[in-house]
Design an enzyme around this catalytic site. Structure first.
Site, PDB file in Angstrom:
ATOM      1  N   PRO A   1     -11.649 -14.860  25.037  1.00  0.00           N
ATOM      2  CA  PRO A   1     -10.898 -15.878  25.429  1.00  0.00           C
ATOM      3  C   PRO A   1     -11.576 -16.801  26.206  1.00  0.00           C
ATOM      4  O   PRO A   1     -11.166 -18.072  26.616  1.00  0.00           O
ATOM      5  CB  PRO A   1      -9.792 -15.260  26.412  1.00  0.00           C
ATOM      6  CG  PRO A   1      -9.865 -13.504  26.090  1.00  0.00           C
ATOM      7  CD  PRO A   1     -10.963 -13.456  25.259  1.00  0.00           C
TER       8      PRO A   1
ATOM      9  N   GLU B   1     -10.292  -4.370  27.933  1.00  0.00           N
ATOM     10  CA  GLU B   1     -10.532  -5.632  28.858  1.00  0.00           C
ATOM     11  C   GLU B   1     -11.716  -6.327  28.397  1.00  0.00           C
ATOM     12  O   GLU B   1     -12.200  -7.564  28.983  1.00  0.00           O
ATOM     13  CB  GLU B   1     -10.881  -5.258  30.241  1.00  0.00           C
ATOM     14  CG  GLU B   1      -9.740  -4.719  31.172  1.00  0.00           C
ATOM     15  CD  GLU B   1      -8.371  -5.707  31.110  1.00  0.00           C
ATOM     16  OE1 GLU B   1      -8.636  -6.854  31.382  1.00  0.00           O
ATOM     17  OE2 GLU B   1      -7.413  -5.026  30.684  1.00  0.00           O
TER      18      GLU B   1
ATOM     19  N   ARG C   1     -12.789 -20.769   3.147  1.00  0.00           N
ATOM     20  CA  ARG C   1     -12.140 -21.696   2.348  1.00  0.00           C
ATOM     21  C   ARG C   1     -12.929 -23.204   2.374  1.00  0.00           C
ATOM     22  O   ARG C   1     -12.801 -23.972   1.329  1.00  0.00           O
ATOM     23  CB  ARG C   1     -10.702 -22.204   2.748  1.00  0.00           C
ATOM     24  CG  ARG C   1     -10.554 -22.821   4.074  1.00  0.00           C
ATOM     25  CD  ARG C   1      -9.102 -22.659   4.466  1.00  0.00           C
ATOM     26  NE  ARG C   1      -8.029 -23.384   3.557  1.00  0.00           N
ATOM     27  CZ  ARG C   1      -8.165 -24.597   3.532  1.00  0.00           C
ATOM     28  NH1 ARG C   1      -8.860 -25.316   4.291  1.00  0.00           N
ATOM     29  NH2 ARG C   1      -7.230 -25.455   2.581  1.00  0.00           N
TER      30      ARG C   1
ATOM     31  N   ASP D   1      -7.781 -31.879   3.580  1.00  0.00           N
ATOM     32  CA  ASP D   1      -7.085 -31.232   4.593  1.00  0.00           C
ATOM     33  C   ASP D   1      -6.842 -31.680   5.626  1.00  0.00           C
ATOM     34  O   ASP D   1      -7.749 -32.660   6.340  1.00  0.00           O
ATOM     35  CB  ASP D   1      -7.745 -29.954   4.653  1.00  0.00           C
ATOM     36  CG  ASP D   1      -7.240 -28.799   3.702  1.00  0.00           C
ATOM     37  OD1 ASP D   1      -6.505 -29.187   2.786  1.00  0.00           O
ATOM     38  OD2 ASP D   1      -8.455 -27.699   3.281  1.00  0.00           O
TER      39      ASP D   1
HETATM   40  N1  SAH Z   1      -9.524  -9.001  30.017  1.00  0.00           N
HETATM   41  C1  SAH Z   1      -9.704 -10.173  29.068  1.00  0.00           C
HETATM   42  C2  SAH Z   1      -9.118 -10.077  27.854  1.00  0.00           C
HETATM   43  C3  SAH Z   1      -9.538  -8.987  26.865  1.00  0.00           C
HETATM   44  S1  SAH Z   1      -8.536  -8.996  25.326  1.00  0.00           S
HETATM   45  C4  SAH Z   1      -9.505 -11.491  29.718  1.00  0.00           C
HETATM   46  O1  SAH Z   1      -8.502 -11.489  30.606  1.00  0.00           O
HETATM   47  O2  SAH Z   1      -9.906 -12.540  29.328  1.00  0.00           O
HETATM   48  C5  SAH Z   1      -9.668  -7.846  24.310  1.00  0.00           C
HETATM   49  C6  SAH Z   1     -10.225  -8.458  23.307  1.00  0.00           C
HETATM   50  O3  SAH Z   1      -9.381  -9.400  22.537  1.00  0.00           O
HETATM   51  C7  SAH Z   1     -11.520  -9.427  23.983  1.00  0.00           C
HETATM   52  O4  SAH Z   1     -12.692  -8.661  24.251  1.00  0.00           O
HETATM   53  C8  SAH Z   1     -11.856 -10.233  22.782  1.00  0.00           C
HETATM   54  O5  SAH Z   1     -12.607  -9.795  21.991  1.00  0.00           O
HETATM   55  C9  SAH Z   1     -10.419 -10.468  22.024  1.00  0.00           C
HETATM   56  N2  SAH Z   1      -9.610 -11.655  22.311  1.00  0.00           N
HETATM   57  C10 SAH Z   1      -8.373 -11.764  23.017  1.00  0.00           C
HETATM   58  N3  SAH Z   1      -8.121 -13.039  23.150  1.00  0.00           N
HETATM   59  C11 SAH Z   1      -8.915 -13.698  22.226  1.00  0.00           C
HETATM   60  C12 SAH Z   1      -8.696 -15.092  21.997  1.00  0.00           C
HETATM   61  N4  SAH Z   1      -7.879 -15.943  22.583  1.00  0.00           N
HETATM   62  N5  SAH Z   1      -9.756 -15.447  21.127  1.00  0.00           N
HETATM   63  C13 SAH Z   1     -10.714 -14.461  20.473  1.00  0.00           C
HETATM   64  N6  SAH Z   1     -10.718 -13.452  20.901  1.00  0.00           N
HETATM   65  C14 SAH Z   1      -9.886 -12.786  21.670  1.00  0.00           C
END
Ligand code: SAH
Length: 192
Positions: free
Chosen positions: A85, A112, A149, A164
């Site tokens: 994220p 996490e 794609r 697209d």
């Molecule tokens: N504690 C972290 C969230 C971990 S979620 C925080 O608050 O930022 C667990 C895993 O899901 C992450 O390590 C990532 O690989 C994936 N993930 C979660 N949300 C994502 C998103 N919006 N985009 C890409 N990967 C994501």
């Protein structure tokens, strides 16, 4: 390359539609790598408690580093991307960037997230949007889908990606197919 503790999640995704055909025609090649195969001990643990406290678990660095090294050996010249994220936002422009790469190693986090010391192995960090998933796997699927794609030959001759949405900063037009009248609603005259 897909690094995950749940390789089975990709089975259905990789065996349907355009992605399936792209694999069959060797437009893409997929190498799944189970991070757990690089975890030590009887329980092959991939996560542990966070230093400093706090809730949740953190992905241990050793299994991740081992899996990334294996992926790099099997996919020379590939770019490593951590799904997270905190990463830069995935857009059609970024999909085009990725379509030009020789190879990509997707690292799917869980819990996490990953131990910070794994970043020395990471070339890029991508988020698919401002929301939190339980793992990087759906995010990797989104990237693989959008990038595949764009690869030459993936969509077939009559179906091209250059018209697209987002490809020229505009969204695509509305679509209609048969029947000509559906629930009292016709098709715009100009299309008929
Ligand atoms: N504690 C972290 C969230 C971990 S979620 C925080 O608050 O930022 C667990 C895993 O899901 C992450 O390590 C990532 O690989 C994936 N993930 C979660 N949300 C994502 C998103 N919006 N985009 C890409 N990967 C994501």
């Amino acid at each position: 390359g897909i690094l995950t503790i749940f390789p089975g999640m990709f089975d259905s995704f990789l065996s349907h539609g355009i992605i399936r055909r792209a694999r069959e025609e060797a437009i893409i090649r997929v190498v799944p790598i189970d991070i757990r195969d690089f975890a030590k001990g009887k329980h092959r643990t991939t996560d542990d408690k966070p230093y400093g406290g706090g809730s949740g678990m953190v992905m241990k660095p050793e299994p991740l580093a081992g899996a990334i090294q294996e992926a790099k050996a099997r996919l020379p010249g590939a770019t490593t991307v951590l799904l997270s994220p905190q990463g830069r936002r995935f857009t059609q422009m970024v999909a085009k960037e990725y379509a030009a790469l020789k190879g990509v190693i997707f690292i799917c986090g869980r819990y996490e997230g990953v131990d910070e010391r794994i970043y020395k192995y990471i070339d890029d960090e991508i988020s698919i949007g401002d929301y939190v998933l339980t793992g990087g796997e759906p995010a990797a699927m989104v990237m693989i889908d959008a990038v595949t794609r764009l690869l030459p030959g993936a969509l077939g001759a009559e179906d091209s990606a250059d018209k697209d949405s987002f490809s020229d900063h505009l969204l695509e037009h509305a679509h209609y197919t048969r029947p000509p009248v559906f629930e009292d609603e016709g098709v715009p005259e100009v299309l008929l």
